[in-house]
Write a protein that holds these residues in place. Structure first.
Motif, mmCIF file in Angstrom:
data_model
loop_
_atom_site.group_PDB
_atom_site.id
_atom_site.type_symbol
_atom_site.label_atom_id
_atom_site.label_comp_id
_atom_site.label_asym_id
_atom_site.label_seq_id
_atom_site.Cartn_x
_atom_site.Cartn_y
_atom_site.Cartn_z
ATOM 1 N N TRP A 5 3.564 -5.275 6.681
ATOM 2 C CA TRP A 5 3.139 -5.918 7.940
ATOM 3 C C TRP A 5 3.195 -4.930 9.102
ATOM 4 N N ARG A 6 4.265 -4.148 9.162
ATOM 5 C CA ARG A 6 4.446 -3.208 10.266
ATOM 6 C C ARG A 6 3.349 -2.134 10.273
ATOM 7 N N HIS A 7 2.922 -1.712 9.099
ATOM 8 C CA HIS A 7 1.943 -0.626 9.008
ATOM 9 C C HIS A 7 0.565 -1.136 8.551
ATOM 10 N N ARG A 8 0.291 -2.413 8.792
ATOM 11 C CA ARG A 8 -0.944 -3.017 8.296
ATOM 12 C C ARG A 8 -2.192 -2.325 8.831
ATOM 13 N N THR B 125 6.692 1.613 1.610
ATOM 14 C CA THR B 125 5.452 0.924 1.978
ATOM 15 C C THR B 125 4.283 1.436 1.145
ATOM 16 N N PRO C 70 8.037 -6.277 4.837
ATOM 17 C CA PRO C 70 8.113 -5.926 6.262
ATOM 18 C C PRO C 70 7.346 -4.650 6.597
ATOM 19 N N GLY C 71 7.418 -3.645 5.712
ATOM 20 C CA GLY C 71 6.689 -2.403 5.935
ATOM 21 C C GLY C 71 5.188 -2.602 5.855
#
Length: 314
Positions: free
Chosen positions: A67-70, A194, A64-65
Motif C-alpha cells: 500500500w505504501r509503495h503502490r 515489498t 503495508p509495504g
C-alpha cells in the motif's frame, strides 16, 4: 559497551553463516521433494499452490509495504510483471516439470549453473566485460551440463536422445538468467519485502490461467492429504521464504562474493538427499559433470567480479 557491540556483530555474522549453509540445503530439498512427489501433485499444481501458501504467509507482513509503495508498483508494473513471469512463474514451474522425467541430482547440477547463465546473458544482452578466465569458466560449466544431459554418452546428444527433463531444466535456468539480467536493466526502487511480496503476487497471477487449463483439461488436480499438503508447505516456507531471507541476510553481512561460494553446496546436498530418500545412484558422468560445472563456477564467479543478481526465491 564496545565489547557488547562486537559480540552482537559476531553473533549476527555467525547467524549469517548458518543461514548460508542452510539455504542451499533448502534449494536441494526443493529438487528432491519435487522429484519424490511429482506423481502425486502435477507440476503446475505444485507451482501454483506453493506460491499461494507463500503469499498467505507473507501478506500480513508485506501488505503495508504494498500500500505504501503502490504508486511505484503501478509505475513499474510492466517491469514487475516481466520479472515475476521469468522468476516466480516460469522458473519454478519448469523446475517442477523437469522433475517428471529427470533425477533430483540432474536438476541440482544443472540448477547450479545459474551464475553461468547470468554471466553469459549479461555479456550478450548488457555488454558486460568478460575476462578470459570467466570465458573459460563458462565453457567448462557448459561442457559439464552437456556431460550430465548426455549421461556421458556422446551418442545421446548426436541422436537427440536426451531426457526431456534435463532440457526443461536448462530452459528453467535460462529463464532465471533472463530474470537476473532484467532485474539489473529495469531495477525497481522497492524495499526487499515489498518487492518479494509483489513478485509472488504477480507470479501467482501469471501461473493461474495455466493452472486452470491444466486442472480442467489435463491433470485434474490432486487429492489433498498429509502426503500432498506437507510438500507444498515445505516448498513455500523453506526454499521460498526462509531461503530468500537467509540468502539476503548472508549477502548483506559477508558480501555477495563470499556468499556465492555457498551455492556450490546445493548439488552436494542434493546428491546425498536423493541417494537417501529417492535411492538415486551417482554415476561417473555425474561426478565428471559436477567437477566441470563447479570448476567453471569458481572461475566465472571469482572474487573481484561484480556479483550477478541471482538472489533467488526458488
Amino acid at each position: 559497551m564496545a565489547s557488547e557491540n562486537a559480540g552482537l556483530l559476531t553473533n549476527k555474522t555467525a547467524l549469517a553463516y548458518v543461514g548460508l549453509v542452510l539455504t542451499p540445503l533448502f534449494w536441494a530439498g526443493n529438487a528432491v521433494v519435487a522429484r519424490g512427489t511429482v506423481e502425486q501433485i502435477p507440476p503446475l499444481s505444485m507451482s501454483f499452490w506453493r506460491w499461494v501458501i507463500a503469499l498467505v504467509i507473507l501478506l500480513p507482513l508485506g501488505l503495508p509495504g504494498l500500500w505504501r509503495h503502490r504508486m511505484v508498483i503501478v509505475q513499474h508494473i510492466g517491469s514487475m510483471l516481466a520479472l515475476a513471469t521469468f522468476s516466480v512463474g516460469a522458473f519454478n514451474s519448469l523446475l517442477y516439470f523437469a522433475a517428471v522425467s529427470t533425477t533430483a541430482t540432474n536438476i541440482a547440477l544443472i540448477n547450479a549453473t545459474i551464475p553461468i547463465f547470468v554471466a553469459l546473458l549479461a555479456w550478450l544482452l548488457l555488454g558486460d566485460r568478460t575476462r578470459p578466465v570467466q570465458v573459460l569458466g563458462i565453457a567448462l560449466a557448459v561442457l559439464g551440463i552437456l556431460v550430465v544431459i548426455s549421461r556421458g554418452d556422446i551418442h545421446v546428444l548426436t541422436g537427440l536422445d536426451a531426457q526431456p527433463g534435463d532440457l526443461i531444466m536448462v530452459a528453467a535456468v535460462f529463464s532465471w538468467g533472463l530474470f537476473s539480467v532484467l532485474l539489473r536493466r529495469q531495477a525497481v526502487p522497492l524495499p526487499a519485502l515489498t518487492f518479494l511480496t509483489t513478485q509472488i503476487l504477480l507470479g501467482t497471477l501469471v501461473i493461474l490461467p495455466f493452472y486452470l487449463v491444466d486442472l480442467v483439461f489435463f491433470s485434474g488436480g490432486f487429492d489433498v492429504s498429509g502426503s500432498t499438503a506437507l510438500p507444498l508447505i515445505y516448498f513455500a516456507i523453506f526454499p521460498g521464504i526462509l531461503a530468500y531471507g537467509f540468502w539476503n541476510h548472508g549477502v548483506h553481512r559477508i558480501g555477495p562474493a563470499r556468499a556465492a561460494i555457498f551455492m556450490y553446496l546445493t548439488p552436494v546436498y542434493a546428491t546425498v538427499l536423493a541417494s537417501v530418500f529417492l535411492n538415486e545412484s551417482l554415476g561417473l558422468f555425474h561426478v565428471l559433470g559436477g567437477v566441470l560445472i563447479l570448476t567453471g563456477l569458481v572461475l566465472a564467479t571469482r572474487v573481484g567480479r561484480r556479483a550477478p543478481a541471482y538472489l533467488r526465491s526458488e
